[in-house]
Design a protein around this motif. Structure first.
Motif, short mmCIF file in Angstrom:
data_model
loop_
_atom_site.label_atom_id
_atom_site.label_comp_id
_atom_site.label_asym_id
_atom_site.label_seq_id
_atom_site.Cartn_x
_atom_site.Cartn_y
_atom_site.Cartn_z
N ASP A 1 -16.22 -32.01 -21.43
CA ASP A 1 -15.89 -32.31 -20.21
C ASP A 1 -17.01 -32.42 -19.33
OD1 ASP A 1 -14.06 -33.37 -18.01
OD2 ASP A 1 -14.20 -31.63 -17.32
N TYR A 2 -18.00 -31.36 -19.39
CA TYR A 2 -19.24 -31.15 -18.67
C TYR A 2 -20.12 -32.34 -18.81
CZ TYR A 2 -17.69 -26.23 -17.68
OH TYR A 2 -17.04 -25.22 -17.31
N LEU A 3 -20.23 -32.86 -20.21
CA LEU A 3 -21.13 -34.07 -20.28
C LEU A 3 -20.62 -35.01 -19.55
CD1 LEU A 3 -21.69 -33.79 -24.26
CD2 LEU A 3 -23.26 -33.36 -22.21
N LEU A 4 -19.40 -35.26 -19.34
CA LEU A 4 -18.49 -36.40 -18.56
C LEU A 4 -19.05 -36.26 -17.04
CD1 LEU A 4 -15.32 -37.25 -20.10
CD2 LEU A 4 -17.25 -38.32 -20.58
N LEU B 1 -25.91 -41.17 -22.79
CA LEU B 1 -24.79 -40.39 -22.86
C LEU B 1 -23.35 -41.24 -22.93
CD1 LEU B 1 -25.48 -38.31 -19.44
CD2 LEU B 1 -25.16 -37.38 -21.82
N TYR B 2 -23.50 -42.54 -23.08
CA TYR B 2 -22.19 -43.30 -23.32
C TYR B 2 -21.63 -42.98 -24.49
CZ TYR B 2 -20.93 -47.06 -20.10
OH TYR B 2 -20.43 -47.51 -18.97
N PRO B 3 -21.99 -42.74 -25.64
CA PRO B 3 -21.28 -42.41 -26.93
C PRO B 3 -20.38 -41.15 -26.61
CG PRO B 3 -23.82 -42.71 -27.38
CD PRO B 3 -23.51 -42.89 -25.82
N VAL B 4 -20.80 -40.25 -25.64
CA VAL B 4 -19.95 -38.81 -25.19
C VAL B 4 -18.58 -39.46 -25.39
CG1 VAL B 4 -19.36 -36.97 -23.64
CG2 VAL B 4 -21.75 -37.82 -24.46
N SER B 5 -18.24 -40.54 -24.96
CA SER B 5 -16.91 -40.74 -24.54
C SER B 5 -16.05 -40.82 -25.77
CB SER B 5 -16.44 -41.94 -23.91
OG SER B 5 -16.90 -41.37 -22.30
#
Ligand SMILES: Nc1nc2c(ncn2[C@@H]2O[C@H](COP(=O)(O)OP(=O)(O)OP(=O)(O)O)[C@@H](O)[C@H]2O)c(=O)[nH]1
Length: 446
Positions: free
Chosen positions: A110-113, A145-149
């Motif tokens: 969640d921190y990455l989001l 960062l998009y692939p994080v989701s």
């Protein structure tokens, strides 16, 4: 370089218009649908999704040049594209956090989001203040960062959320579209009509796919709600049955306690037979019944002779035992309908429905039985006798009157030396000395 004929140009233009109508119309419809569902169900994710859809229309409209063509005519600036892209990223990531419940289920990811949200705000700021370098860095970070989701969606899927798998497919489709656009912008992919609309198409597919995931989630939540309601009802039913059982058991207990209390109130604790109060009540009923049927009634009053000396010589325990044995002896020799009770101390009364002659015979028989009692005692055995006063209910007396008459006869019996039966002779009332006509020499009836 390609030269179009007027027909080719017209055909291509018609196709492009149809595709754009489909994409923008579709996104607008999904957005509107989300807004309605969000407002009617109160589900926050649908309202955020509405914002996401709206931001996509604005972003793609700007990226594809429609904003400059129709709204901000002749005012093209790179920052418009950055600002709308920032808004779209912002809405998309906020939606991801709410839909995938990352704060609760994947707190570290969640921190990455949150980082993506901050980065989107930086991009927005860079666009507003037109700081190109910051905007470029920010958009590059956003793409990285998009692939994080997708990763988070797969983790949530592993945790048991089936709609997260559908979400992952949708988000990956968007990723593919954005990646393709980056390749095209960098010159690695040819610039043609298909390649031009592929990224917005992938974004559209993402929107539709995630809408399906939301429907799945809504259904799952509804089923969960129904299940918990069913469980609650079952629990309520069980509690009700348990409570009813408890109330029933308690009522039975109270009923038993009440019966026990009533019995104790009517019973003499030492001998277990009627006490004085109960004898008077039952005796009165017995008298009335006998009168109604025209049956004769007699009352026999017993008093153990020299009972004090039994207590004094052998102890109070033996005295109690003598009282118990006395009442047991009488009880076993009378009928069930006879009313027998302890009036107090060593005094007992028996109401029987017999003729005067028969009652005198019964009195004599019982007196003999009592005289035959042998109470075992460590140093031998104890014997005792009883005097009996008899009164006949032939003049409609009450039970108290009968008791008084029997008591007077008993008094005479004691005076005559005890261990005798004396009858209260009503026929001779008023003639001193003659009212107690008979004694233990009563003749047995034929
Ligand atoms: N053990 C025992 N004694 C009792 C009980 N109730 C009364 N008594 C005793 O019974 C005795 C009755 O004595 P009295 O009234 O003098 O009569 P009595 O000794 O039988 O003499 P007569 O009736 O004249 O023959 C008293 O000593 C009482 O304490 C009881 O429940 N248990």
């Amino acid at each position: 370089m390609r030269i179009w004929t007027p027909e080719q140009l017209s055909k291509a233009h018609t196709g492009e218009t149809a595709l754009l109508s489909f994409l923008f119309g579709g996104v607008a419809l999904i957005g509107l649908f989300s807004l309605i569902v969000g407002l009617t169900t109160g589900e926050a994710s649908f309202l955020i999704y509405f914002g996401y859809g709206l931001s996509k229309i604005v972003a793609w409209g700007t990226i594809l040049g429609f904003t400059h063509e129709y709204l901000l005519v002749g005012e093209f600036h790179w920052s418009y594209m950055s600002a709308t892209a920032a808004l779209s990223i912002l809405c998309g990531v906020i939606f991801d956090r709410v839909f995938l419940q990352t704060r609760k289920h994947t707190p570290r990811l969640d921190y990455l989001l949150i980082l993506m949200i901050v980065n989107a705000l930086v991009l927005l700021g860079s666009a507003i203040f037109q700081i190109k370098v910051a905007a470029l860095m920010s958009i590059t970070l956003a793409m990285l960062l998009y692939p994080v989701s997708t990763v988070i969606a797969l983790v949530r899927w592993r945790q048991g959320s089936s709609e997260a798998a559908i979400f992952a497919i949708g988000w990956t489709t968007l990723l593919a579209g954005l990646f393709f656009q980056a390749l095209r912008d960098m010159g690695y992919v040819e610039h043609n009509l298909v390649n031009y609309y592929l990224p917005p198409l992938s974004s559209f597919i993402e929107l539709v796919t995630i809408m399906i995931a939301m429907g799945m989630k809504l259904r799952r939540v509804r089923l969960l709600g129904l299940e918990s309601e069913r469980q609650y009802r079952r629990h309520l039913e069980q509690s009700k049955m348990k409570l009813e059982g408890l109330v029933r058991a308690r009522t039975e207990e109270l009923e038993k306690a009440k019966l026990q209390a009533e019995l104790e109130a009517r019973t003499d604790p030492l001998t277990g037979i009627r006490n004085r109060r109960s004898f008077l009540a039952d005796g009165e009923l017995c008298l009335k019944r006998a009168r109604r049927k025209g049956e004769p009634v007699s009352l026999l009053m017993f008093d153990i002779d020299h009972f004090k000396s039994i207590n004094d010589n052998h102890g109070h325990g033996i005295g109690d035992e003598a009282l118990r044995l006395f009442s047991k002896t009488i009880q076993t020799k009378i009928r069930e309908t006879d009313v027998f009770g302890r009036l107090g101390g060593e005094e007992f009364a028996l109401l029987i429905t017999e003729t005067p002659e028969d009652s005198l015979y019964t009195a004599e028989r019982l007196r003999n039985k009592i005289a035959a009692i042998s109470l075992p005692y460590p140093a031998g055995s104890v014997h005792f006798t009883s005097s009996v006063g008899v009164a006949h209910g032939d003049e409609g007396q009450s039970i108290e009157q009968l008791l008084r008459e029997a008591d007077r006869a008993l008094y005479v019996a004691k005076a005559r030396g005890r261990n005798v039966v004396v009858e209260y002779a009503t026929g001779h009332k008023g003639e001193p000395g003659s009212e107690y006509s008979r004694q233990n020499s009563v003749a047995e009836p034929a």
